[in-house]
Design an enzyme around this catalytic site. Structure first.
Site, PDB file in Angstrom:
ATOM      1  N   LYS A 123      38.527  49.127  34.318  1.00  0.00           N
ATOM      2  CA  LYS A 123      39.543  48.229  34.947  1.00  0.00           C
ATOM      3  C   LYS A 123      40.804  48.697  34.011  1.00  0.00           C
ATOM      4  O   LYS A 123      40.462  49.387  33.096  1.00  0.00           O
ATOM      5  CB  LYS A 123      39.404  46.938  34.797  1.00  0.00           C
ATOM      6  CG  LYS A 123      38.796  46.266  33.519  1.00  0.00           C
ATOM      7  CD  LYS A 123      38.565  44.864  33.076  1.00  0.00           C
ATOM      8  CE  LYS A 123      37.515  44.403  33.609  1.00  0.00           C
ATOM      9  NZ  LYS A 123      37.486  43.508  34.768  1.00  0.00           N
ATOM     10  N   ARG A 124      42.050  48.277  34.368  1.00  0.00           N
ATOM     11  CA  ARG A 124      43.097  48.712  33.640  1.00  0.00           C
ATOM     12  C   ARG A 124      42.948  48.218  32.141  1.00  0.00           C
ATOM     13  O   ARG A 124      42.482  47.132  32.101  1.00  0.00           O
ATOM     14  CB  ARG A 124      44.420  47.864  34.236  1.00  0.00           C
ATOM     15  CG  ARG A 124      44.855  48.715  35.377  1.00  0.00           C
ATOM     16  CD  ARG A 124      45.332  50.299  34.946  1.00  0.00           C
ATOM     17  NE  ARG A 124      46.530  50.352  34.329  1.00  0.00           N
ATOM     18  CZ  ARG A 124      47.823  50.904  34.820  1.00  0.00           C
ATOM     19  NH1 ARG A 124      47.921  51.324  36.063  1.00  0.00           N
ATOM     20  NH2 ARG A 124      48.757  50.779  34.006  1.00  0.00           N
ATOM     21  N   LYS A 156      32.612  44.507  43.193  1.00  0.00           N
ATOM     22  CA  LYS A 156      32.115  45.907  43.310  1.00  0.00           C
ATOM     23  C   LYS A 156      30.611  46.070  42.625  1.00  0.00           C
ATOM     24  O   LYS A 156      29.750  46.771  43.069  1.00  0.00           O
ATOM     25  CB  LYS A 156      33.261  47.015  43.138  1.00  0.00           C
ATOM     26  CG  LYS A 156      34.481  46.989  43.997  1.00  0.00           C
ATOM     27  CD  LYS A 156      35.572  47.771  43.697  1.00  0.00           C
ATOM     28  CE  LYS A 156      36.821  47.526  44.303  1.00  0.00           C
ATOM     29  NZ  LYS A 156      37.978  47.712  43.798  1.00  0.00           N
ATOM     30  N   HIS A 187      49.971  37.088  42.565  1.00  0.00           N
ATOM     31  CA  HIS A 187      48.501  37.725  41.877  1.00  0.00           C
ATOM     32  C   HIS A 187      48.496  37.669  40.286  1.00  0.00           C
ATOM     33  O   HIS A 187      47.812  38.378  39.692  1.00  0.00           O
ATOM     34  CB  HIS A 187      48.588  39.403  42.335  1.00  0.00           C
ATOM     35  CG  HIS A 187      48.363  39.582  43.774  1.00  0.00           C
ATOM     36  ND1 HIS A 187      47.250  40.008  44.326  1.00  0.00           N
ATOM     37  CD2 HIS A 187      49.387  39.784  44.679  1.00  0.00           C
ATOM     38  CE1 HIS A 187      47.573  40.406  45.460  1.00  0.00           C
ATOM     39  NE2 HIS A 187      48.608  40.064  45.685  1.00  0.00           N
ATOM     40  N   THR A 240      38.576  42.392  41.297  1.00  0.00           N
ATOM     41  CA  THR A 240      37.961  42.647  42.511  1.00  0.00           C
ATOM     42  C   THR A 240      36.847  43.778  42.087  1.00  0.00           C
ATOM     43  O   THR A 240      35.922  43.872  42.898  1.00  0.00           O
ATOM     44  CB  THR A 240      38.800  43.470  43.408  1.00  0.00           C
ATOM     45  OG1 THR A 240      39.760  44.274  42.856  1.00  0.00           O
ATOM     46  CG2 THR A 240      39.619  42.434  44.263  1.00  0.00           C
ATOM     47  N   LYS A 282      42.484  41.412  29.482  1.00  0.00           N
ATOM     48  CA  LYS A 282      41.126  41.951  29.858  1.00  0.00           C
ATOM     49  C   LYS A 282      40.086  41.939  28.902  1.00  0.00           C
ATOM     50  O   LYS A 282      38.800  42.138  29.043  1.00  0.00           O
ATOM     51  CB  LYS A 282      40.991  43.014  30.919  1.00  0.00           C
ATOM     52  CG  LYS A 282      41.997  42.742  32.083  1.00  0.00           C
ATOM     53  CD  LYS A 282      42.195  44.120  32.788  1.00  0.00           C
ATOM     54  CE  LYS A 282      43.178  44.104  34.077  1.00  0.00           C
ATOM     55  NZ  LYS A 282      42.615  43.568  35.050  1.00  0.00           N
TER      56      LYS A 282
END
Ligand code: 26Q
Length: 813
Positions: free
Chosen positions: A546-547, A660, A358, A656, A552
């Site tokens: 998100k985290r 969504k 992952h 993911t 990111k």
């Protein structure tokens, strides 16, 4: 398809009254909302149990192969709405509850989130349980029943603090203890080899025994026969409350042993995409693996009388390397407990296990200190050494003299155990979670292994439980979809594609806009209630949820907001599209840089809120939502118009959340990273806003030496932003972050925010222009995103796993 029989409103009412009376000694008139919630959960559990038992018989009769999904995390969120929806009992329950003056909606709010995961990996596991049941695959998930899930986030003066997540009161009604399936897991102690009749045998002595007691949770499929079972292990001292030491007056020692044992299932480690080599974490991993494998193997043996057939009847999945000790543990059970020869045992092991990677981030790769492993798990260490010896022998034959290659591929090296190498060697299948990511692992981190056994490598692109993220979270949008294409997409998400036909239908496009507006109003209300924060639904909702992680690049988002703020401070009359930037993110407790970025966003938000000029405040709002979790996400996704998926290309394995947002009609601004690439392919490049360096360009820039100041020197806007960081917001300077962006030593910003900045702002600009000038076209793109999102259903992902990796057949008779 299984139908719940005799569950009309009248029957539901009788059952609920029965539960209230038996468990709480109250009538429907006296019961509190919490008691109603629990009574309804108990009623749903009874239905689940009946459905599961029936399915269990079918699986048994068919002698079907099963999948066992081993994962340290299952980020379930709430369960009531999902099970009620999947079982199709919403109407009866609501009618029954109305007669008591309450409703399902009210009861849903009583349920705490089961936060037994950090982020994407844990949520994926939860989505898969739903999809497996819905696809009629016999599946069982295995994890730990953490007493405390992921911490509750409190933000005090912009700084994250962590509070314990107490979920069991309220969450435990879903769990059924199965004391009959208790197993013993052994730690510490010593090994000696002894000659016995059958040859050399290994004796393990002086070990510590921990009991693993399972708690089961059932997850119903939708329009199917199946129920997935999630088995969560709790640790307890096997020799609990030792009367011998008690009578000697050594009460404290006995208590201490209990506490130490229970510590194993006490709390989820709150870091994601980051490895920490803590002894307790290793114990958690082995505890999960050993209890689960003992359970799987004893049941197989009971059913079929031999373990030779294990690979035909069981697929065991290692979700990331966290349960990689499944490799030596399976070998241990076959060798020591069942007296298999090494080669036969190894064959069974590798044919049964499969592994998903992952992440490619170096800091996330698990490497355990060998001396820790040998101390805590001496027998497992012995087996690891033998696995590695044989593996390196084979490598030596294949690549004679290539010491460098062999040392790179070795499982044990520099006194560490490399869990990724172990997982690859011990599995018959290795997959990444998006096409790009699966290519990257083959050409970079696992290149040697790909060259050695290319046939093991494959891709399965992630997916989401679309019934949770669309049907249950966005009934308003579903009403429109039902009008246009019928309800079939709930069972078969690929049918969402039929919605594309409506892309010239003005009334449908208008309704898309109206529905988004309703969801925005609902979210604004939610934010007001939860956090006392004002959000104007007339502004565009631009969301990054998100985290919190450097890769990111929430920071890149913040830089762009700062530039908008500067422009408005220069000219408050500027005619710009009014926007609300919404953030939701938890940071790992010890991750300072992530917390600094969070602080910057919170202080920037406060600075704007306190700006005396209402013309600025009307056009720019920044909101940091506290304690982002699954339930908040279900409210936020449908309300979002812009989805920020802006990781540095090559770093986000899949993502993911991106899916969504997409299925709820948000337009994505994103890099060509992870699953964004496939989203762009499916929706078409005109319907997504791609910017920035591509993965190979990132590598090239980095190889040639990323020079942040060259971007800085050429871009006046960037210079102004950096200046603003130094001056600060709401009375606090962020010079450290300015330095982080610009520094060359000791290291440059590894995620190269400045390299993508210009392309990012230009793309934002394009999106704003479109939203202002052509709202119909915006809604058309939104429609096309919804229509193209079907592929990203977890139903499709698990079908791919079942067919290509696990060799499962669906049992849909
Ligand atoms: C490991 C060792 C010790 C302590 C913690 C950990 C640990 C825990 C969680 C390491 C990693 C994680 C979680 C990783 C994760 O969530 N990865 C995400 O997985 C998603 C599902 O495949 C992808 O969509 C995301 O791209 C990926 O970041």
């Amino acid at each position: 398809m299984y139908e719940v029989k005799n569950f009309n409103a009248k029957e539901a009412k009788t059952i609920i009254e029965g539960k209230l009376s038996r468990f709480f000694g109250v009538t429907g008139q006296e019961a509190t909302t919490d008691q109603f919630y629990k009574a309804v959960v108990m009623a749903v559990r009874d239905i689940l149990l009946e459905k599961r038992n029936k399915y269990h018989q079918t699986v048994k009769k068919a002698k079907a192969k099963r999948v066992y999904y081993l994962c340290m995390e299952f980020l379930l969120g709430r369960s009531l709405k999902n099970n009620v929806f999947n079982l199709g009992i919403e109407k009866s329950l609501n009618e029954a509850l109305a007669s008591f003056g309450t409703s399902l909606e009210e009861l849903y709010e009583m349920e705490p989130d089961a936060g037994l995961g950090n982020g994407g990996l844990g949520r994926l596991a939860a989505c898969f349980m739903d999809a497996l049941a819905s696809g009629d695959y016999p599946a069982m998930g295995y994890s730990i029943r953490y007493e405390y899930g992921l911490f509750k986030q409190k933000i005090v003066d912009g700084w994250q603090t962590e509070l314990p997540d107490i979920w069991l009161p309220g969450g435990e009604v879903w769990l059924t203890q199965r004391a009959d399936k208790t197993f013993t897991v052994k730690f510490d102690g010593h090994i000696r080899e002894v000659w016995k009749e059958g040859g050399m045998q290994v004796e393990y002595f002086d070990y510590q025994e921990i009991e693993a007691v399972p708690y089961d949770m059932m997850i119903s499929g939708y329009g199917s026969e199946a129920v997935s079972v999630l088995r969560l292990w709790t640790a307890q001292n096997k020799h609990k409350f030792d009367m011998r030491s008690f009578s000697q007056g050594d009460y404290m020692r006995s208590m201490q042993a209990d506490n130490e044992a229970e510590l194993i299932s006490k709390v989820l480690y709150p870091s994601d995409n980051h490895f920490e080599g803590k002894s307790l974490r290793l114990k958690q991993q082995y505890f999960l693996v050993s209890a689960s494998l003992q359970n799987i193997l004893s049941e197989h043996l009971h059913r079929y009388g031999t373990l030779d057939t294990l690979p035909d009847m069981a697929a065991i999945h290692i979700n990331d390397t966290h349960p990689a000790l499944a490799v030596p543990e399976l070998m241990r059970i076959l060798l020591d407990d069942n007296y298999f020869e090494w080669d036969t045992a190894w064959n069974i092991t590798t044919s049964t296990l499969a592994y998903t990677n992952h992440t490619v981030l170096a800091e996330a790769l698990e490497t355990w200190a060998e001396d820790l492993v040998s101390r805590r798990l001496p027998r497992i260490h012995g087996i690891l050494k033998e696995i590695n010896r044989r593996f390196c022998d084979d490598l030596w034959k294949r690549f004679p003299g290539d010491w460098n290659k062999i040392s790179r591929m070795s499982i044990l090296s520099h006194n560490t155990v490399r869990m990724a190498n172990l997982s690859i060697v011990g599995s018959h299948s290795v997959n990444g979670v998006s096409e790009l990511h699966s290519e990257i692992i083959k050409s970079s981190i696992f290149r040697d292994f790909y060259e050695y056994t290319p046939e093991k490598f494959t891709n399965v692109t992630n997916g989401i439980a679309h019934r949770r993220w669309l049907n249950q979270s966005n009934p308003e949008l579903c009403a429109l979809l039902n009008d246009c294409i019928g309800e079939g997409y709930a069972k078969d998400a690929s049918r969402l594609a039929e919605f594309a036909k409506f892309d010239r239908d003005e009334s449908v496009l208008k309704r898309i806009g109206e529905i988004k507006r309703i969801k925005k109003e609902q979210f604004a209300e939610y934010a007001k209630k939860k956090q006392g924060i004002e959000i104007d639904p007339n502004t565009v909702f631009d969301v990054q949820a998100k985290r919190m992680h450097e890769y990111k690049r929430q920071l890149l988002n913040a830089l762009h907001i700062i530039s908008c703020y500067n422009a408005l401070r220069d000219d408050p009359n500027l005619d710009v599209l009014p926007k609300t930037y919404i953030f939701g993110a938890k940071a790992a407790a010890g991750y300072d840089m992530a917390k600094q970025i969070m602080k910057l966003i919170c202080f920037l938000a406060e600075d704007i809120r306190r700006n005396p000029d209402p013309r600025i405040r009307e056009k720019l709002n920044v909101v940091y939502m506290e304690n982002y979790n699954v339930t908040m996400s279900e409210a936020l996704m449908p309300a979002s118009e812009i989805s920020e998926q802006i990781s540095l290309a090559g770093k986000e394995a899949s993502g993911t959340g991106n899916m969504k947002f997409m299925i709820n009609g948000a337009l994505t601004i994103g890099t060509l990273d992870g699953a964004n690439v496939e989203m762009a392919e499916r929706v078409g490049e005109d319907n997504i806003f791609i910017f920035g360096l591509k993965a190979d360009e990132v590598d090239e820039v980095w190889r040639n030496g990323y020079n942040s100041s060259s971007y800085y020197n050429h871009d006046a806007e960037l210079r102004r932003i950096v200046e603003s960081l130094i001056v600060g917001f709401n009375g606090c300077s962020f010079a450290e972050i300015a330095n982080y962006l610009l520094r060359k030593s000791p290291v440059a910003d590894p995620y190269m925010c400045l390299a993508d900045y210009e392309s990012y702002t230009q793309t934002h600009h394009k999106m704003s222009e479109l939203y202002r000038n052509d709202p119909t076209e915006w809604n058309r793109k939104s429609l096309r995103n919804i229509a193209a999102a079907g592929y990203f259903s977890a139903d499709r992902s698990v079908r791919d796993y079942a067919e290509r990796i696990w060799g499962l057949k669906r049992l849909d008779k």
